[in-house]
Structures are given as C-alpha cells and as structure tokens.
Enzyme design. Structure first.
Site, PDB file in Angstrom:
ATOM      1  N   LYS A  69       0.804  -1.223   0.000  1.00  0.00           N
ATOM      2  CA  LYS A  69       0.000   0.000   0.000  1.00  0.00           C
ATOM      3  C   LYS A  69       0.839   1.277   0.000  1.00  0.00           C
ATOM      4  CE  LYS A  69      -4.182  -1.903   2.040  1.00  0.00           C
ATOM      5  NZ  LYS A  69      -5.251  -1.739   3.036  1.00  0.00           N
ATOM      6  N   ASP A 105      -9.931   2.765   1.921  1.00  0.00           N
ATOM      7  CA  ASP A 105      -9.910   2.038   3.192  1.00  0.00           C
ATOM      8  C   ASP A 105     -10.543   2.826   4.336  1.00  0.00           C
ATOM      9  OD1 ASP A 105      -8.785  -0.438   2.553  1.00  0.00           O
ATOM     10  OD2 ASP A 105      -6.734   0.274   2.786  1.00  0.00           O
TER      11      ASP A 105
END
Length: 267
Positions: A69, A105
């Site tokens: 990420k 997220d």
C-alpha cells in the site's frame, strides 16, 4: 461469465491473494450487471516489474493490499487527493497508461463503524501505524472522532499523529486509556491466520460500553473480537469494512453504481 477479447481485467496484488474474498464479491457484481469485467489475483515477486506489466498489458485497475500500500507509490504517475494526504494506496486506476492511486480504506472503515455507532465526539483508539492505519486515522478525524493512535514503533506513531492532528503513544498506554475509550480499532495484522492466538489487547481491559472493530478478515472472529464479545462489547467484523471499501472501489473501477446486496451476499 464469458471472457473474450473485450473483457476488462482488474487485478489484485498483495500477500492475501490466495485467501481474499474480493474475487467472489466483484465477479458476482459484474455478472449481475452484465459487465464484461473479471477480477483476478496477480502474483507479485517484483513490484516494479509488476507495475510495468499493468501498464503494458492494459490491465484497467488493481486492488492493493499489504505489503504494497505504501511501497507501490513511487511507481505510480499520480495520486488522488485522498491517497496523497494518507500516503497509502489501496486502488490503482489505469487511465490510458497513466496509473493513478486512490484509497477507500478509511471511508470504508468509517461506513462500517457508522452501521453500529456514532463517531463524532467519541474517544477512539487506533492500533497500528501502517497503510491501513493511515487511511483510517484520516477518515476518523474527518468524522470528528477524538483519536489516539497507539503502536509498537512509537516513532511511526508520532509521525502519523502529527500528520493527522491527534494524540499518540506506545501500546503500554492501553491500560490507562481503555476504561474511557468508546471505540477500539485494530489496523494491524496481529491475529491473522496462522497466528490466530495473538492479540494486542489484554481481555481484562475490555468493558461493555466499548465497540471493537478488527480489520483482520481471516479468521473472521479474531482473538481480539472473540474476547471482546465475551465481555459483551459491540463488535464489528472486518467483512463490513471490506464490503464498503469494495463498494467504493467498484464505482471507481466501472463508473457504475454497484449492486450492494449482491456484493454483501457473496462476501
């Protein structure tokens, strides 16, 4: 599902490519809407070469999870505003060879929390300071939660807390803060299969007014959630965050409103 020369490929890369629940969720949604897309795992051994492959094979998008990420960012052409301030990416869109990173997220986590509790004005402890933690921290602050970030590596915690504008500290602070905490979020991988007997929180710290969310989805009921449930805490499984961040990504992938009920059922 029929695959042909017009099928648009969406990939998924990260350490959980063998166990991810996203394949069933997205592919069922594509089929329900009659969209010529397919969502598949990508096995990555060299991230730089993998990104070149995404460009040159004209893969239209990828979902990104740990450990990429943050690591993926230098290989992208651009970040949207949300990913830029977070400094982590969970989705990459390929716009005619230009790779643009985004992040759903945090918003997904907040949507999952709001199904069970208010966030505004609540005292919230976030465990962790990695890519998922960064996204959740900014989203919780946007929702006016009173956030404290705790982590094993205090230097990482301090950096994130400064960026977000909140309190921080080491895990030893749990014992003094938990009694007045409303929401606890684990954003670390602690408790994930195969290390299912691990938790960062001693059971005696839980109390009945606490809401506990774990972003670990395998197993569904982590040791953290199991012990919280035994003390009658309100618990939120990782699947709820997975659903909502996936719903947001589906629209980014396709430009079409997703069939949420179908995605929820498959998940």
């Amino acid at each position: 599902m029929k695959i042909n020369g017009e099928t648009k490929l969406i990939g998924f890369l990260g350490s959980t490519f063998k166990t991810s629940k996203m394949y069933a969720m997205y592919n069922a949604a594509f089929e329900a809407l009659g969209l010529n897309y397919v969502y598949v795992p990508l096995v990555v051994k060299n991230l730089k070469k993998a990104i070149k492959g995404i460009r040159h094979l004209e893969i239209c998008a990828v979902g990104v999870t740990i450990p990429y990420k943050i690591e993926i960012i230098p290989f992208l052409d651009e970040l949207d505003n949300n990913a830029k301030r977070i400094g982590a990416v969970n989705v990459v869109l390929n716009k005619n060879g230009k790779l643009i990173g985004g992040n759903t997220d945090g918003e997904g986590a907040v949507m999952a929390l709001k199904e069970k509790t208010e966030i505004k004005g609540k005292k919230i402890i976030l465990l962790g300071a990695g890519g998922a933690a960064r996204a959740i921290a900014f989203a919780v602050k946007d929702a006016d939660g009173e956030l404290t970030i705790l982590n094993r590596t205090v230097s990482k915690t301090e950096e994130l807390a400064k960026a977000v504008g909140c309190q921080s500290g080491g895990l030893e602070k749990l014992s003094e803060l938990m009694s007045s905490t409303d929401i606890l979020i684990n954003s670390t991988a602690v408790g994930m299969t195969p290390n299912v007997n691990q938790s960062l929180v001693d059971k005696e710290l839980f109390h009945k007014k606490l809401t506990v969310m774990d972003i670990v989805s395998n197993p569904k009921e982590t040791k953290l959630l199991k012990e919280a449930n035994e003390v009658d805490c309100q618990i939120i499984f990782a699947d709820r965050m997975l659903l909502w961040q996936g719903v947001l990504k589906f629209e980014m992938y396709t430009g079409i409103k997703p069939p949420i009920k179908i995605m929820e059922k498959q998940l």
